[in-house]
Design an enzyme around this catalytic site. Structure first.
Site, PDB file in Angstrom:
ATOM      1  N   HIS A   1       3.073   4.361  -8.262  1.00  0.00           N
ATOM      2  CA  HIS A   1       4.107   3.319  -8.330  1.00  0.00           C
ATOM      3  C   HIS A   1       4.115   2.739  -9.737  1.00  0.00           C
ATOM      4  O   HIS A   1       3.120   2.162 -10.191  1.00  0.00           O
ATOM      5  CB  HIS A   1       3.798   2.209  -7.313  1.00  0.00           C
ATOM      6  CG  HIS A   1       3.945   2.631  -5.884  1.00  0.00           C
ATOM      7  ND1 HIS A   1       5.170   2.830  -5.284  1.00  0.00           N
ATOM      8  CD2 HIS A   1       3.022   2.898  -4.933  1.00  0.00           C
ATOM      9  CE1 HIS A   1       4.995   3.196  -4.023  1.00  0.00           C
ATOM     10  NE2 HIS A   1       3.705   3.255  -3.786  1.00  0.00           N
TER      11      HIS A   1
ATOM     12  N   PHE B   1      -3.737  -3.989   7.253  1.00  0.00           N
ATOM     13  CA  PHE B   1      -3.582  -5.346   6.726  1.00  0.00           C
ATOM     14  C   PHE B   1      -2.418  -6.015   7.458  1.00  0.00           C
ATOM     15  O   PHE B   1      -1.272  -5.578   7.313  1.00  0.00           O
ATOM     16  CB  PHE B   1      -3.322  -5.295   5.216  1.00  0.00           C
ATOM     17  CG  PHE B   1      -4.143  -4.251   4.522  1.00  0.00           C
ATOM     18  CD1 PHE B   1      -3.545  -3.216   3.813  1.00  0.00           C
ATOM     19  CD2 PHE B   1      -5.527  -4.263   4.634  1.00  0.00           C
ATOM     20  CE1 PHE B   1      -4.306  -2.240   3.208  1.00  0.00           C
ATOM     21  CE2 PHE B   1      -6.305  -3.277   4.035  1.00  0.00           C
ATOM     22  CZ  PHE B   1      -5.688  -2.259   3.316  1.00  0.00           C
TER      23      PHE B   1
ATOM     24  N   ASP C   1       0.396  -7.757   8.047  1.00  0.00           N
ATOM     25  CA  ASP C   1       1.471  -8.420   7.290  1.00  0.00           C
ATOM     26  C   ASP C   1       2.695  -8.513   8.182  1.00  0.00           C
ATOM     27  O   ASP C   1       2.571  -8.575   9.404  1.00  0.00           O
ATOM     28  CB  ASP C   1       1.775  -7.586   6.049  1.00  0.00           C
ATOM     29  CG  ASP C   1       2.495  -6.293   6.434  1.00  0.00           C
ATOM     30  OD1 ASP C   1       3.400  -5.873   5.721  1.00  0.00           O
ATOM     31  OD2 ASP C   1       2.154  -5.739   7.488  1.00  0.00           O
TER      32      ASP C   1
ATOM     33  N   ASP D   1      -2.316   2.528   6.569  1.00  0.00           N
ATOM     34  CA  ASP D   1      -1.555   1.293   6.302  1.00  0.00           C
ATOM     35  C   ASP D   1      -0.617   1.487   5.125  1.00  0.00           C
ATOM     36  O   ASP D   1       0.580   1.196   5.191  1.00  0.00           O
ATOM     37  CB  ASP D   1      -2.532   0.149   6.016  1.00  0.00           C
ATOM     38  CG  ASP D   1      -1.791  -1.100   5.591  1.00  0.00           C
ATOM     39  OD1 ASP D   1      -1.290  -1.123   4.453  1.00  0.00           O
ATOM     40  OD2 ASP D   1      -1.669  -2.021   6.401  1.00  0.00           O
TER      41      ASP D   1
ATOM     42  N   ASP E   1       4.831   1.974   2.984  1.00  0.00           N
ATOM     43  CA  ASP E   1       5.830   2.707   2.181  1.00  0.00           C
ATOM     44  C   ASP E   1       6.937   3.253   3.091  1.00  0.00           C
ATOM     45  O   ASP E   1       8.122   3.209   2.743  1.00  0.00           O
ATOM     46  CB  ASP E   1       5.154   3.840   1.409  1.00  0.00           C
ATOM     47  CG  ASP E   1       4.312   3.300   0.241  1.00  0.00           C
ATOM     48  OD1 ASP E   1       3.474   4.048  -0.274  1.00  0.00           O
ATOM     49  OD2 ASP E   1       4.485   2.114  -0.129  1.00  0.00           O
TER      50      ASP E   1
HETATM   51  N1  LIG Z   1       0.064  -3.935   5.341  1.00  0.00           N
HETATM   52  C1  LIG Z   1       0.524  -3.906   4.093  1.00  0.00           C
HETATM   53  N2  LIG Z   1       1.213  -4.958   3.637  1.00  0.00           N
HETATM   54  C2  LIG Z   1       1.666  -4.886   2.363  1.00  0.00           C
HETATM   55  C3  LIG Z   1       1.459  -3.794   1.520  1.00  0.00           C
HETATM   56  C4  LIG Z   1       2.078  -4.109   0.283  1.00  0.00           C
HETATM   57  C5  LIG Z   1       2.205  -3.279  -0.919  1.00  0.00           C
HETATM   58  N3  LIG Z   1       1.124  -2.360  -1.067  1.00  0.00           N
HETATM   59  C6  LIG Z   1       1.367  -1.280  -1.972  1.00  0.00           C
HETATM   60  C7  LIG Z   1       0.093  -0.639  -2.310  1.00  0.00           C
HETATM   61  C8  LIG Z   1      -0.038   0.551  -1.772  1.00  0.00           C
HETATM   62  C9  LIG Z   1       1.102   0.874  -0.962  1.00  0.00           C
HETATM   63  O1  LIG Z   1       1.531   2.169  -1.295  1.00  0.00           O
HETATM   64  C10 LIG Z   1       2.136  -0.163  -1.328  1.00  0.00           C
HETATM   65  O2  LIG Z   1       2.975   0.395  -2.294  1.00  0.00           O
HETATM   66  C11 LIG Z   1       2.626  -5.379   0.427  1.00  0.00           C
HETATM   67  N4  LIG Z   1       2.371  -5.795   1.678  1.00  0.00           N
HETATM   68  C12 LIG Z   1       2.810  -7.005   2.366  1.00  0.00           C
HETATM   69  O3  LIG Z   1       4.128  -6.744   2.830  1.00  0.00           O
HETATM   70  C13 LIG Z   1       4.917  -7.931   2.678  1.00  0.00           C
HETATM   71  C14 LIG Z   1       5.895  -7.657   1.567  1.00  0.00           C
HETATM   72  O4  LIG Z   1       6.923  -6.867   2.117  1.00  0.00           O
HETATM   73  P1  LIG Z   1       8.328  -6.855   1.318  1.00  0.00           P
HETATM   74  O5  LIG Z   1       8.821  -8.293   1.314  1.00  0.00           O
HETATM   75  O6  LIG Z   1       9.201  -5.898   2.091  1.00  0.00           O
HETATM   76  O7  LIG Z   1       8.001  -6.349  -0.086  1.00  0.00           O
HETATM   77  C15 LIG Z   1       3.961  -9.028   2.295  1.00  0.00           C
HETATM   78  O8  LIG Z   1       3.374  -9.586   3.455  1.00  0.00           O
HETATM   79  C16 LIG Z   1       2.904  -8.254   1.528  1.00  0.00           C
HETATM   80  O9  LIG Z   1       1.653  -8.934   1.522  1.00  0.00           O
HETATM   81  C17 LIG Z   1       0.720  -2.686   2.031  1.00  0.00           C
HETATM   82  O10 LIG Z   1       0.476  -1.660   1.376  1.00  0.00           O
HETATM   83  N5  LIG Z   1       0.277  -2.805   3.327  1.00  0.00           N
END
Ligand SMILES: Nc1nc2c(c(CN[C@H]3C=C[C@H](O)[C@@H]3O)cn2[C@@H]2O[C@H](COP(=O)(O)O)[C@@H](O)[C@H]2O)c(=O)[nH]1
Length: 375
Positions: free
Chosen positions: A80, A274, A276, A347, A352
């Protein structure tokens, strides 16, 4: 056990050693974040959220195939553009990268907006308006490009240099909407800055070293030292832990450094999904997560669901448990993947995939709306 003694009444040395050993206190249990136990407890006591086993098993096969086809790995994280990385502009050393990953996951929460795509908060960076999580990454890169040492804890504690106005400038939006919870974000930076400057010479790498290459120890150290990472609630009479940002912080270091250097965590498999607002959304669209009519209606109507409410805790806990069942199912059906199939990669893939689904025009329920600093 027969009590044995020599003619002169001295107790046999071996027997004494055995007796002493049997009275020795049991070895302490290994460190545990208790997130998976919490998720299981929540799942067992949920009445507004349920899991559909057939859909979960079907999703496991679909996800396994997709991850295999895409060769999904820690490398995907670095791919990314907006993620920090050694050699990228503004990141000369591994320590620079760690400082940026820490700041991103210190503030990695609550980007959602009730406004339309055009009006929602967004950061313009290298010609593109970034929203959601990517808006945070873009704002950090933009500040560094402008010569603002935004990843330095010494700045975060300097209330003259780093004012709320300056934070507004650093995280400025292309639209009328400000980054959500901006004041709370500044408070997180102040608290983290104080701890890092007072106890860790201003560098998070020193906390990584203290945790001794254990993902669980680092999660527990982070939630011990920073209240703004201490993501836990009470449910049905028990304390339940989620530790979403503490876990994703460790996971991002692991992925960013490809499980080497500051990302060396042999116990990374001990981390969970995680909790979210994106993963529950895609699990629901896959048919794995089912909501009671009242909860489904509230989500459909984009009603605020309070942080710490029974509904919110059930969504988060059942989602973590669902991903654990998907992980176990994949290993059961494809034993060759072994430990390589951990909740972290699952996750990341699901997040993604949720973003790709949204880009393709969504489908399924909107994600739930809870405003908090926890995710
Ligand atoms: N469970 C989980 N939650 C994640 C991520 C990520 C980004 N991780 C990057 C790293 C490696 C991956 O390949 C991703 O590219 C953000 N979030 C959560 O999502 C919400 C944001 O959403 P939106 O408003 O649509 O961008 C917010 O609560 C944020 O804390 C994840 O990976 N897993």
């Amino acid at each position: 056990m027969a009590y044995d003694s020599d003619s002169d009444g001295s107790v046999d040395a071996d027997l004494m050693a055995l007796l002493m050993a049997s009275r020795a206190p049991p070895p302490p249990p290994p460190p545990d974040t208790k997130v998976l136990k919490s998720a299981h407890h929540i799942f067992d006591n949920s009445i507004d959220v349920a899991l559909n086993r057939d859909a979960t098993y079907a999703a496991a096969e679909k996800i396994y195939t997709a991850m295999k086809t895409r060769n999904y790995s820690t490398q995907t994280w670095a791919s990314h553009d907006l993620h920090p990385g050694v050699g990228k502009v503004g990141f000369e050393t591994e320590e620079d990268v760690v400082a940026a990953v820490f700041l991103i996951d210190l503030l990695n929460f609550s980007f959602w907006s009730l406004r339309g795509e055009e009006e929602r908060f967004g950061v313009q960076y290298v010609g593109k308006k970034q929203t959601g999580y990517w808006s945070l990454c873009a704002a950090v890169r933009r500040a560094l490009d402008e010569g603002i040492p935004i990843t330095s804890p010494y700045l975060w504690v300097d209330e003259q240099a780093f004012t709320l106005e300056m934070a507004r400038y650093v995280f400025r939006s292309e639209t009328e909407e400000e980054m959500p919870l901006l004041e709370a974000r500044v408070e997180c930076m102040r608290e983290a800055g104080r701890v890092l400057c007072e106890e860790y010479d201003g560098h998070f790498v020193n906390m990584i070293k203290e945790a001794g290459q254990s993902a669980v120890n680092l999660v527990l150290l982070v939630v011990e030292k920073f209240s703004c990472f201490r993501d836990e609630q009470r449910f049905e009479g028990k304390r339940v832990t989620f530790y979403k940002r503490a876990q994703i912080l460790v996971a991002d270091l692991w992925a960013c450094f490809n499980a080497t250097s500051y990302g060396t965590f042999p116990d990374i498999t001990a981390l969970t999904m995680f909790a979210d607002y994106r993963i529950p959304q895609i699990l629901q669209s896959l048919g794995c997560l089912w909501y009671s009519p009242g909860l489904e209606t509230a989500i459909m109507r984009k009603q605020l669901i309070p942080s710490g409410s029974a509904w919110e805790i059930q969504i988060r806990g059942c989602s973590i448990w669902c991903v654990e069942l998907i992980r176990r199912r994949i290993i059961e059906m494809h034993p060759e993947v072994g430990e390589g199939m951990n909740a972290v990669l699952l996750d990341f893939y699901l997040y993604d995939a949720a973003k790709e689904m949204e880009a393709r025009g969504g489908g399924g329920l909107p994600h739930h709306r809870t405003r908090s600093i926890w995710y």
